[in-house]
Design a protein around this motif. Structure first.
Motif, PDB file in Angstrom:
ATOM      1  N   GLU A 134     -25.273  44.024 -34.233  1.00  0.00           N
ATOM      2  CA  GLU A 134     -26.264  42.994 -33.907  1.00  0.00           C
ATOM      3  C   GLU A 134     -25.589  41.665 -33.577  1.00  0.00           C
ATOM      4  O   GLU A 134     -24.552  41.325 -34.141  1.00  0.00           O
ATOM      5  CB  GLU A 134     -27.221  42.806 -35.091  1.00  0.00           C
ATOM      6  N   GLU A 135     -26.230  40.932 -32.670  1.00  0.00           N
ATOM      7  CA  GLU A 135     -25.717  39.612 -32.288  1.00  0.00           C
ATOM      8  C   GLU A 135     -26.680  38.555 -32.810  1.00  0.00           C
ATOM      9  O   GLU A 135     -27.903  38.667 -32.637  1.00  0.00           O
ATOM     10  CB  GLU A 135     -25.642  39.511 -30.758  1.00  0.00           C
ATOM     11  N   TYR A 136     -26.147  37.567 -33.447  1.00  0.00           N
ATOM     12  CA  TYR A 136     -26.972  36.495 -33.998  1.00  0.00           C
ATOM     13  C   TYR A 136     -26.563  35.168 -33.378  1.00  0.00           C
ATOM     14  O   TYR A 136     -25.438  35.011 -32.894  1.00  0.00           O
ATOM     15  CB  TYR A 136     -26.795  36.412 -35.521  1.00  0.00           C
ATOM     16  N   GLY A 137     -27.476  34.200 -33.452  1.00  0.00           N
ATOM     17  CA  GLY A 137     -27.157  32.861 -32.961  1.00  0.00           C
ATOM     18  C   GLY A 137     -27.480  31.810 -34.009  1.00  0.00           C
ATOM     19  O   GLY A 137     -28.480  31.930 -34.726  1.00  0.00           O
ATOM     20  N   LEU A 138     -26.601  30.826 -34.112  1.00  0.00           N
ATOM     21  CA  LEU A 138     -26.814  29.723 -35.057  1.00  0.00           C
ATOM     22  C   LEU A 138     -26.823  28.434 -34.255  1.00  0.00           C
ATOM     23  O   LEU A 138     -25.920  28.230 -33.442  1.00  0.00           O
ATOM     24  CB  LEU A 138     -25.627  29.629 -36.013  1.00  0.00           C
ATOM     25  N   GLU A 139     -27.816  27.597 -34.463  1.00  0.00           N
ATOM     26  CA  GLU A 139     -27.875  26.342 -33.725  1.00  0.00           C
ATOM     27  C   GLU A 139     -26.572  25.571 -33.966  1.00  0.00           C
ATOM     28  O   GLU A 139     -26.152  25.401 -35.113  1.00  0.00           O
ATOM     29  CB  GLU A 139     -29.076  25.529 -34.196  1.00  0.00           C
ATOM     30  N   ILE A 140     -25.977  25.128 -32.884  1.00  0.00           N
ATOM     31  CA  ILE A 140     -24.631  24.543 -32.981  1.00  0.00           C
ATOM     32  C   ILE A 140     -24.612  23.288 -33.863  1.00  0.00           C
ATOM     33  O   ILE A 140     -23.605  22.977 -34.511  1.00  0.00           O
ATOM     34  CB  ILE A 140     -24.062  24.256 -31.569  1.00  0.00           C
ATOM     35  N   LEU A 141     -25.762  22.595 -33.927  1.00  0.00           N
ATOM     36  CA  LEU A 141     -25.801  21.367 -34.732  1.00  0.00           C
ATOM     37  C   LEU A 141     -25.653  21.664 -36.227  1.00  0.00           C
ATOM     38  O   LEU A 141     -25.311  20.782 -37.011  1.00  0.00           O
ATOM     39  CB  LEU A 141     -27.109  20.605 -34.481  1.00  0.00           C
ATOM     40  N   ASN A 142     -25.933  22.902 -36.620  1.00  0.00           N
ATOM     41  CA  ASN A 142     -25.776  23.278 -38.032  1.00  0.00           C
ATOM     42  C   ASN A 142     -24.345  23.692 -38.362  1.00  0.00           C
ATOM     43  O   ASN A 142     -24.009  23.844 -39.529  1.00  0.00           O
ATOM     44  CB  ASN A 142     -26.708  24.453 -38.392  1.00  0.00           C
ATOM     45  N   VAL A 143     -23.557  23.932 -37.305  1.00  0.00           N
ATOM     46  CA  VAL A 143     -22.215  24.468 -37.549  1.00  0.00           C
ATOM     47  C   VAL A 143     -21.230  23.324 -37.723  1.00  0.00           C
ATOM     48  O   VAL A 143     -21.165  22.413 -36.895  1.00  0.00           O
ATOM     49  CB  VAL A 143     -21.762  25.359 -36.362  1.00  0.00           C
ATOM     50  N   ARG A 144     -20.525  23.343 -38.832  1.00  0.00           N
ATOM     51  CA  ARG A 144     -19.561  22.272 -39.087  1.00  0.00           C
ATOM     52  C   ARG A 144     -18.161  22.702 -38.636  1.00  0.00           C
ATOM     53  O   ARG A 144     -17.430  21.931 -38.070  1.00  0.00           O
ATOM     54  CB  ARG A 144     -19.601  21.976 -40.590  1.00  0.00           C
ATOM     55  N   GLU A 145     -17.812  23.911 -38.913  1.00  0.00           N
ATOM     56  CA  GLU A 145     -16.459  24.367 -38.592  1.00  0.00           C
ATOM     57  C   GLU A 145     -16.411  25.898 -38.671  1.00  0.00           C
ATOM     58  O   GLU A 145     -17.214  26.514 -39.368  1.00  0.00           O
ATOM     59  CB  GLU A 145     -15.477  23.772 -39.617  1.00  0.00           C
ATOM     60  N   ILE A 146     -15.450  26.483 -37.998  1.00  0.00           N
ATOM     61  CA  ILE A 146     -15.209  27.920 -38.154  1.00  0.00           C
ATOM     62  C   ILE A 146     -13.816  28.059 -38.740  1.00  0.00           C
ATOM     63  O   ILE A 146     -12.852  27.513 -38.199  1.00  0.00           O
ATOM     64  CB  ILE A 146     -15.269  28.658 -36.800  1.00  0.00           C
ATOM     65  N   VAL A 147     -13.712  28.742 -39.870  1.00  0.00           N
ATOM     66  CA  VAL A 147     -12.382  28.924 -40.476  1.00  0.00           C
ATOM     67  C   VAL A 147     -12.109  30.410 -40.623  1.00  0.00           C
ATOM     68  O   VAL A 147     -13.040  31.215 -40.729  1.00  0.00           O
ATOM     69  CB  VAL A 147     -12.282  28.228 -41.864  1.00  0.00           C
ATOM     70  N   VAL A 173     -29.627  40.822 -26.625  1.00  0.00           N
ATOM     71  CA  VAL A 173     -30.589  40.147 -27.500  1.00  0.00           C
ATOM     72  C   VAL A 173     -29.813  39.397 -28.582  1.00  0.00           C
ATOM     73  O   VAL A 173     -28.903  39.945 -29.189  1.00  0.00           O
ATOM     74  CB  VAL A 173     -31.527  41.196 -28.159  1.00  0.00           C
ATOM     75  N   LYS A 174     -30.144  38.139 -28.754  1.00  0.00           N
ATOM     76  CA  LYS A 174     -29.521  37.352 -29.828  1.00  0.00           C
ATOM     77  C   LYS A 174     -30.616  36.945 -30.805  1.00  0.00           C
ATOM     78  O   LYS A 174     -31.628  36.365 -30.387  1.00  0.00           O
ATOM     79  CB  LYS A 174     -28.869  36.072 -29.296  1.00  0.00           C
ATOM     80  N   ILE A 175     -30.398  37.267 -32.053  1.00  0.00           N
ATOM     81  CA  ILE A 175     -31.376  36.871 -33.077  1.00  0.00           C
ATOM     82  C   ILE A 175     -31.024  35.449 -33.503  1.00  0.00           C
ATOM     83  O   ILE A 175     -29.937  35.215 -34.050  1.00  0.00           O
ATOM     84  CB  ILE A 175     -31.331  37.832 -34.282  1.00  0.00           C
ATOM     85  N   LEU A 176     -31.909  34.524 -33.215  1.00  0.00           N
ATOM     86  CA  LEU A 176     -31.614  33.118 -33.530  1.00  0.00           C
ATOM     87  C   LEU A 176     -32.065  32.824 -34.957  1.00  0.00           C
ATOM     88  O   LEU A 176     -33.243  32.983 -35.298  1.00  0.00           O
ATOM     89  CB  LEU A 176     -32.320  32.198 -32.530  1.00  0.00           C
ATOM     90  N   LEU A 177     -31.109  32.428 -35.779  1.00  0.00           N
ATOM     91  CA  LEU A 177     -31.393  32.296 -37.206  1.00  0.00           C
ATOM     92  C   LEU A 177     -31.837  30.886 -37.584  1.00  0.00           C
ATOM     93  O   LEU A 177     -31.345  29.893 -37.036  1.00  0.00           O
ATOM     94  CB  LEU A 177     -30.134  32.635 -38.018  1.00  0.00           C
ATOM     95  N   THR A 207     -22.838  32.054 -31.246  1.00  0.00           N
ATOM     96  CA  THR A 207     -23.241  33.439 -31.479  1.00  0.00           C
ATOM     97  C   THR A 207     -22.139  34.195 -32.215  1.00  0.00           C
ATOM     98  O   THR A 207     -20.956  33.910 -32.046  1.00  0.00           O
ATOM     99  CB  THR A 207     -23.587  34.165 -30.159  1.00  0.00           C
ATOM    100  N   PHE A 208     -22.570  35.119 -33.032  1.00  0.00           N
ATOM    101  CA  PHE A 208     -21.610  35.920 -33.804  1.00  0.00           C
ATOM    102  C   PHE A 208     -22.177  37.316 -34.012  1.00  0.00           C
ATOM    103  O   PHE A 208     -23.378  37.546 -33.817  1.00  0.00           O
ATOM    104  CB  PHE A 208     -21.298  35.249 -35.154  1.00  0.00           C
ATOM    105  N   ALA A 209     -21.282  38.217 -34.392  1.00  0.00           N
ATOM    106  CA  ALA A 209     -21.709  39.619 -34.557  1.00  0.00           C
ATOM    107  C   ALA A 209     -21.719  40.005 -36.028  1.00  0.00           C
ATOM    108  O   ALA A 209     -20.876  39.563 -36.813  1.00  0.00           O
ATOM    109  CB  ALA A 209     -20.750  40.522 -33.795  1.00  0.00           C
ATOM    110  N   LEU A 210     -22.707  40.794 -36.371  1.00  0.00           N
ATOM    111  CA  LEU A 210     -22.750  41.468 -37.680  1.00  0.00           C
ATOM    112  C   LEU A 210     -23.038  42.925 -37.357  1.00  0.00           C
ATOM    113  O   LEU A 210     -24.156  43.257 -36.971  1.00  0.00           O
ATOM    114  CB  LEU A 210     -23.877  40.921 -38.558  1.00  0.00           C
ATOM    115  N   GLY A 211     -22.057  43.783 -37.452  1.00  0.00           N
ATOM    116  CA  GLY A 211     -22.244  45.163 -37.028  1.00  0.00           C
ATOM    117  C   GLY A 211     -22.537  45.189 -35.542  1.00  0.00           C
ATOM    118  O   GLY A 211     -21.870  44.521 -34.748  1.00  0.00           O
TER     119      GLY A 211
END
Lengths: 173, 306
Positions: free
Chosen positions: A25-38, A143-147, A19-23
């Motif tokens: 709002e809280e969003y969620g990204l399926e972890i399998l799509n995430v390669r790295e956080i830099v 609420v998390k908006i799952l993208l 999960t991450f924030a944009l302003g």
């Protein structure tokens, strides 16, 4: 559409989300799509591209494009601070697995979201599209908006996404 | 694994296919040659970078020749000269076996800023007006294509395209230039020369398009900062540098702020989101970890024409 309906056909949505924030709002990204956080780094601008594509960076020997999710969703620009991150994601583009970085305000946590906690995306009227949302996660009062990252990073109409994102927040918030 | 002898063999076959040994250019021979070049590229482990680049360049030119059914002697001679140019780099002058078209006595290449002498030489070779004159009348006869040939062409070009996709990355020698805070890489093969123009060399047409007078030749002046929408140090051409670039048989002057160093870089694909970007052919990861964009000179000229 009810929760039951989602549970019947949406079991694949349950799982771990970054999960991450944009302003606000809280969003969620399926972890399998995430390669790295830099961390945020200097980005090489590419001329003649759309505003949401901020440029390119070097990532593990490859050149990857960087997309500003705020721009993508039609949100106001925000100055980069020490919380700003680039989430490197893998997604499908033109039937090819592609690596892209997305700029977010702040990375929050990894959440294990059960199917019972996921609601289907609200249906909007007009031209607003919700195909970039695969569901709405309700965690306590948050609420998390799952993208659906494949759709977010495809080349569809961003204005419609911006409208949809605003409506999601109004309805669920 | 390919080695120098395979390259030499292919070069000799090229002389025959191009009609340099007396006969007309043979389309069948050209297709075979293209296949041979593709074969060389597929097994390029034993070859040095300069040879791979030469074979690569020759293959692309030949592909366009064969696909467009254009057996233009000048283009064929270019392909031959690219190959022979590379071959001569690896052999002593006496042992250069294939009959290189004898150029007229040439003056010593003028040293050009930001360009190594061997590049100037290579440019002289490819730009030399010493095309084999006897190719011209024979070209028309060779233009007839049969369905069988078409099929062969398709197979060859498909193989080459697949190879391009597989390889994905290529080495080039690049000249880094600076425009404001941005730095770009121009492939050295596309650079003719660079200089700082004087005011009397610049002229304007209809108050809009600018031209630069270089050695009695008027060339259009493209301002890179305007094309790429970046803030330059100065908009006055006399305070910047003009790089004369050439691509797809078009020549253009490009205004930049400064010339930086030359580097051999690996071209990296920008990915599906960005690979259609006009004027940019790819990126290169530099020693400091930053990505620099490699300019696609024909694309930049096209952008300027728009």
């Amino acid at each position: 559409m009810s929760n039951t309906t989602l549970a019947e056909g949406g079991n694949h949505l349950a799982g771990k989300y970054l999960t991450f924030a944009l302003g606000s709002e809280e969003y969620g990204l399926e972890i399998l799509n995430v390669r790295e956080i830099v961390g945020y780094q200097k980005i090489t601008k590419v001329p003649k591209t759309s505003r949401e594509i901020k440029g390119v960076i070097s990532f593990r020997g490859h050149v990857i494009p960087i997309v500003d999710l705020r721009e993508r969703f039609g949100m106001e620009e925000k100055a980069v601070d020490d919380q700003t991150c680039i989430i490197v994601v893998e997604h499908e583009h033109d039937r090819r697995i592609t690596t892209t970085g997305v700029i977010v305000d702040q990375v929050s946590e990894v959440l294990d979201i059960q199917i019972e906690q996921i609601e289907p995306p609200p249906q909007f009227g007009g031209a607003a599209r919700v195909d970039f949302i695969c569901g709405i996660g309700k965690m306590g009062g948050n609420v998390k908006i799952l993208l659906d990252i494949d759709n977010v990073l495809s080349s569809a109409n961003t204005t419609q996404w911006a409208e949809a994102a605003e409506e999601v927040v109004q309805i669920t918030g | 694994m390919a080695d120098r002898s395979s390259v030499k063999k292919v070069t000799e076959a090229a002389a025959q296919a191009f009609g340099l040994t007396g006969g007309p250019p043979e389309k069948d021979g050209l297709i075979k040659l293209m296949n041979d070049l593709v074969e060389l590229l597929s097994n390029a482990d034993g070859l040095d970078i300069a040879t791979i680049n030469a074979v690569w360049k020759a293959s692309r030119k030949l592909q366009s020749c064969v696909e467009n059914d254009d057996l233009n002697p000048a283009v064929l001679a270019d392909v031959y000269l690219i190959l022979i140019g590379d071959e001569q780099k690896h052999t002593s002058p006496k042992s250069a076996a294939p009959p290189k078209p004898a150029p007229e006595s040439k003056p010593e290449p003028e040293p050009q800023p930001g360009k190594p002498t061997d590049e100037v030489l290579e440019e002289e070779i490819s730009a030399a007006p010493s095309r084999p004159a006897d190719l011209a009348p024979q070209a028309a006869d060779a233009k007839k294509t049969t369905p069988k040939l078409d099929e062969k062409i398709k197979v060859s070009t498909d193989r080459l395209d697949n190879l391009v996709n597989m390889v994905g990355e290529l080495l080039i020698d690049g000249q880094m230039v600076r425009v404001g805070e941005e730095k770009y890489i121009i492939p050295i093969n596309n650079i003719r020369r660079c200089f700082r123009p004087t005011e009397d060399q610049i002229s304007t047409i209809h108050g809009q398009r600018e031209m630069v007078l270089v050695r009695n030749e008027l060339l259009p002046l493209a301002r890179l900062h305007e094309l790429f929408e970046v803030e330059p140090d100065s908009t006055n051409p006399c305070e910047g540098l003009v790089v004369i670039v050439e691509g797809d048989n078009e020549v253009c002057c490009m205004l930049v702020d400064d010339l930086l160093d030359q580097q051999r870089v690996v071209i990296k694909d920008l990915g599906p989101l960005l690979n259609q970007t006009e004027g940019v052919s790819g990126g290169a990861i530099m020693g400091d970890g930053m990505v620099r964009l490699i300019l696609d000179i024909p694309g930049v000229i096209k952008l300027y024409r728009k």
